[in-house]
Design a protein around this motif. Structure first.
Motif, short mmCIF file in Angstrom:
data_model
loop_
_atom_site.label_atom_id
_atom_site.label_comp_id
_atom_site.label_asym_id
_atom_site.label_seq_id
_atom_site.Cartn_x
_atom_site.Cartn_y
_atom_site.Cartn_z
N PRO A 189 -5.52 -4.73 -1.45
CA PRO A 189 -5.13 -3.95 -2.60
C PRO A 189 -5.24 -4.31 -3.90
O PRO A 189 -5.09 -3.91 -4.69
CB PRO A 189 -3.41 -3.75 -2.21
CG PRO A 189 -3.31 -5.09 -1.50
CD PRO A 189 -4.52 -5.29 -0.60
N PHE A 190 -5.54 -5.68 -3.76
CA PHE A 190 -5.52 -6.35 -5.16
C PHE A 190 -7.26 -5.88 -5.76
O PHE A 190 -7.61 -6.29 -7.02
CB PHE A 190 -5.31 -7.69 -5.07
CG PHE A 190 -3.83 -7.85 -5.04
CD1 PHE A 190 -2.99 -7.93 -6.00
CD2 PHE A 190 -3.53 -8.19 -3.97
CE1 PHE A 190 -1.61 -8.14 -5.97
CE2 PHE A 190 -2.23 -8.50 -3.63
CZ PHE A 190 -1.43 -8.29 -4.75
N GLU A 212 -7.77 -3.17 -8.06
CA GLU A 212 -7.43 -3.29 -9.41
C GLU A 212 -8.74 -3.67 -10.28
O GLU A 212 -9.11 -4.60 -10.22
CB GLU A 212 -6.30 -4.02 -9.57
CG GLU A 212 -4.99 -3.67 -8.72
CD GLU A 212 -4.50 -2.29 -9.22
OE1 GLU A 212 -4.89 -2.11 -10.67
OE2 GLU A 212 -4.40 -1.52 -8.43
N THR A 224 -8.59 -6.34 -15.87
CA THR A 224 -8.13 -5.73 -17.31
C THR A 224 -7.35 -7.28 -17.92
O THR A 224 -6.69 -6.86 -18.84
CB THR A 224 -7.39 -4.61 -17.25
OG1 THR A 224 -6.54 -4.59 -16.44
CG2 THR A 224 -8.65 -3.30 -17.12
N ARG A 271 1.07 5.05 -12.24
CA ARG A 271 0.53 4.81 -11.18
C ARG A 271 1.67 4.58 -9.83
O ARG A 271 1.59 4.78 -8.82
CB ARG A 271 -0.52 3.79 -11.05
CG ARG A 271 -1.45 3.73 -10.37
CD ARG A 271 -2.48 2.66 -10.50
NE ARG A 271 -3.14 2.46 -11.81
CZ ARG A 271 -3.92 1.55 -12.14
NH1 ARG A 271 -3.97 0.24 -11.50
NH2 ARG A 271 -4.43 1.61 -13.47
N LYS A 321 3.77 -7.69 -0.28
CA LYS A 321 2.38 -7.97 0.13
C LYS A 321 1.42 -7.23 -1.11
O LYS A 321 0.60 -7.70 -1.53
CB LYS A 321 2.04 -7.38 1.28
CG LYS A 321 2.32 -8.88 2.32
CD LYS A 321 2.01 -8.45 3.82
CE LYS A 321 2.72 -7.56 4.24
NZ LYS A 321 3.19 -7.33 5.50
N THR A 322 2.07 -6.00 -1.44
CA THR A 322 1.15 -5.11 -2.24
C THR A 322 1.54 -4.89 -3.60
O THR A 322 2.91 -5.12 -3.75
CB THR A 322 0.85 -3.97 -1.58
OG1 THR A 322 2.17 -3.15 -1.32
CG2 THR A 322 0.15 -4.15 -0.16
N PRO A 323 0.86 -4.30 -4.67
CA PRO A 323 1.36 -3.91 -5.91
C PRO A 323 2.41 -2.92 -5.68
O PRO A 323 3.47 -3.03 -6.48
CB PRO A 323 0.17 -3.35 -6.69
CG PRO A 323 -1.02 -3.90 -5.99
CD PRO A 323 -0.74 -4.12 -4.42
N ARG A 342 0.07 -12.71 -8.39
CA ARG A 342 -0.88 -11.41 -8.72
C ARG A 342 0.34 -10.00 -8.69
O ARG A 342 0.14 -9.25 -9.23
CB ARG A 342 -1.86 -11.44 -7.49
CG ARG A 342 -3.13 -12.35 -7.74
CD ARG A 342 -4.00 -11.91 -6.37
NE ARG A 342 -3.19 -11.99 -4.94
CZ ARG A 342 -3.86 -11.74 -3.90
NH1 ARG A 342 -4.89 -11.49 -3.91
NH2 ARG A 342 -3.17 -11.74 -2.79
N TYR A 396 3.03 -6.09 -11.80
CA TYR A 396 3.58 -5.02 -11.12
C TYR A 396 5.08 -4.84 -11.01
O TYR A 396 5.85 -3.97 -11.45
CB TYR A 396 3.06 -4.55 -9.49
CG TYR A 396 1.64 -4.60 -9.76
CD1 TYR A 396 1.00 -3.58 -10.40
CD2 TYR A 396 0.74 -5.79 -9.64
CE1 TYR A 396 -0.52 -3.60 -10.29
CE2 TYR A 396 -0.48 -5.79 -9.76
CZ TYR A 396 -1.18 -4.52 -10.15
OH TYR A 396 -2.64 -4.39 -10.42
#
Lengths: 132, 255
Positions: A123-124, A127, A130, B103, B193-195, B221, B225
């Motif tokens: 998922p990263f 992206e 940016t 998003r 785990k994900t955005p 990371r 988010y």
């Protein structure tokens, strides 16, 4: 000019508080209704409008950014002037309320995230980089 | 000599407050790094120290405004007063990226609303169980369970007493600390785990400091988010707290 940013922030702030007062007046309560929230929305919209038109050069942004960065220090000062002595006499209310809220929210997060559709892709990776 | 120095501090109250808070924040950062290896965010310690100083000020003077009642630290009252506080909160909205936020979509909105409602109901119920049965106190403590910003902003708007405000902040602070410490431990259970999952987390867990620190300790990371949605959290809380949630509480409590 750095003052442009601070002035923009101030205008949004005043307008938001004003609208909050007007809203409170209209509903018939003598309180400010969501003035801070309205001010935040105004600032977001102001930025959405101004940024693509090149109306937000770096110094102007810094005029807002400084105050955004002062958020935690101001909150520290706010904490330092609370009536903590009286609060502690209130007993374990804070502890139980906080723990209950966190525990229940954690369950909601777990349930919602388990409903997320599974993908094999990273998922990263999709992206765009940016981060500047 | 000491008297002259004291006079200088007193006559420049707000400046003194900047210096004092700066030293507190620096000290907190030190504690955060050395004692908890960055796991508990420095800002949490800073606020905790602020509350401890307020306690000390309250004991020392018998007043209601904590450290600000000590004339040497009177400037704290101005720095942490409603005017500068709201100004700084509004400024944080500037960091929200609207395109990124879009998003997040529906799930972000749903988690934001749940993240406001669920803690509020828990907080207000606990307040009621402990005898704070008037609508203003229940709303303020419930709002404090949303975030330690929403609590005092709501309380100030609907005219809560200072001790209820302090209780409300204490609730929000404890919540932020629990989120910071608990997130990395509960990351598997939470499905972080994900955005998308980070946005759900940001909406439900609330407090920006708690979310950003908790996610930083889980997976760097994920931070933007979660923080992105969490920045909306305070705004929505400040919007709903003194309005919809207060009226609803008032309607249920009948006064």
């Amino acid at each position: 000019m750095i003052i442009y940013g601070t002035a923009l922030l101030a205008i949004c702030h005043l307008l938001g508080i004003f609208l909050g007062d007007v809203l409170g007046h209209m509903i018939g309560v003598k309180t400010n209704v969501g003035g801070v929230g309205i001010a935040m929305l105004l600032l977001i919209f102001a930025r959405l409008y101004m940024q693509p038109r090149g109306l937000l050069p770096k110094p102007t942004e810094a005029g807002v950014g400084f105050w955004a960065a002062m958020y935690i220090p101001v909150v520290v000062a706010m904490a330092a002037q609370q009536n903590v002595v009286a609060a502690l006499r209130g007993g374990p209310v804070a502890l139980i309320a906080a723990f209950g809220a966190v525990a229940l929210c954690a369950c909601f997060i777990a349930v919602i995230n388990r409903m997320e559709p599974k993908t094999d892709s990273d998922p990263f990776a999709i992206e765009p980089v940016t981060v500047a | 000599m000491l008297e002259i120095f004291q006079k200088a501090l007193q006559q420049n109250g707000l400046i003194t407050a900047f210096a004092v808070v700066g030293i507190i924040v620096m000290f907190s950062g030190f504690i955060s790094r050395k004692l908890t290896f960055g796991r508990v965010h420095g800002s949490a310690f800073a606020i905790l120290i602020g509350l401890v100083l307020a306690y000390w000020g309250g004991i020392h003077t018998g007043g209601q405004k904590g450290l600000a009642d000590i004339s040497l630290f009177g400037g704290i009252g101005l720095m942490g007063g409603a005017m500068l506080r709201d100004f700084a909160i509004v400024a944080t909205a500037f960091e929200v990226q609207a395109t990124e936020a879009r998003r997040a979509g529906m799930i972000g909105v749903v988690s934001l609303l749940l993240g406001t409602l669920v803690p509020f109901i828990v907080g207000a119920s606990v307040a009621y169980a402990f005898g704070y049965s008037d609508a203003v106190s229940m709303t303020t403590i419930g709002a404090g369970a949303v975030t330690y910003i929403v609590g005092p902003v709501t309380g100030a708007a609907i005219g809560a007493s200072s001790d209820v405000m302090a209780l409300s902040i204490a609730t929000g602070l404890l919540k932020a600390i629990m989120v910071m410490v608990g997130t990395p431990i509960a990351a598997r259970f939470l499905g972080l785990k994900t955005p998308r999952s980070a946005m759900v987390f940001g909406g439900l867990a609330g407090t920006v400091s708690g979310v950003s620190a908790g996610l930083a300790a889980t997976d760097r990371r994920l931070v933007p988010y979660g923080a992105l949605v969490a920045t909306f959290h305070t705004g929505i809380g400040c919007l709903l707290g003194p309005s919809l949630l207060y009226f609803a509480t008032k309607a249920i409590m009948g006064g």
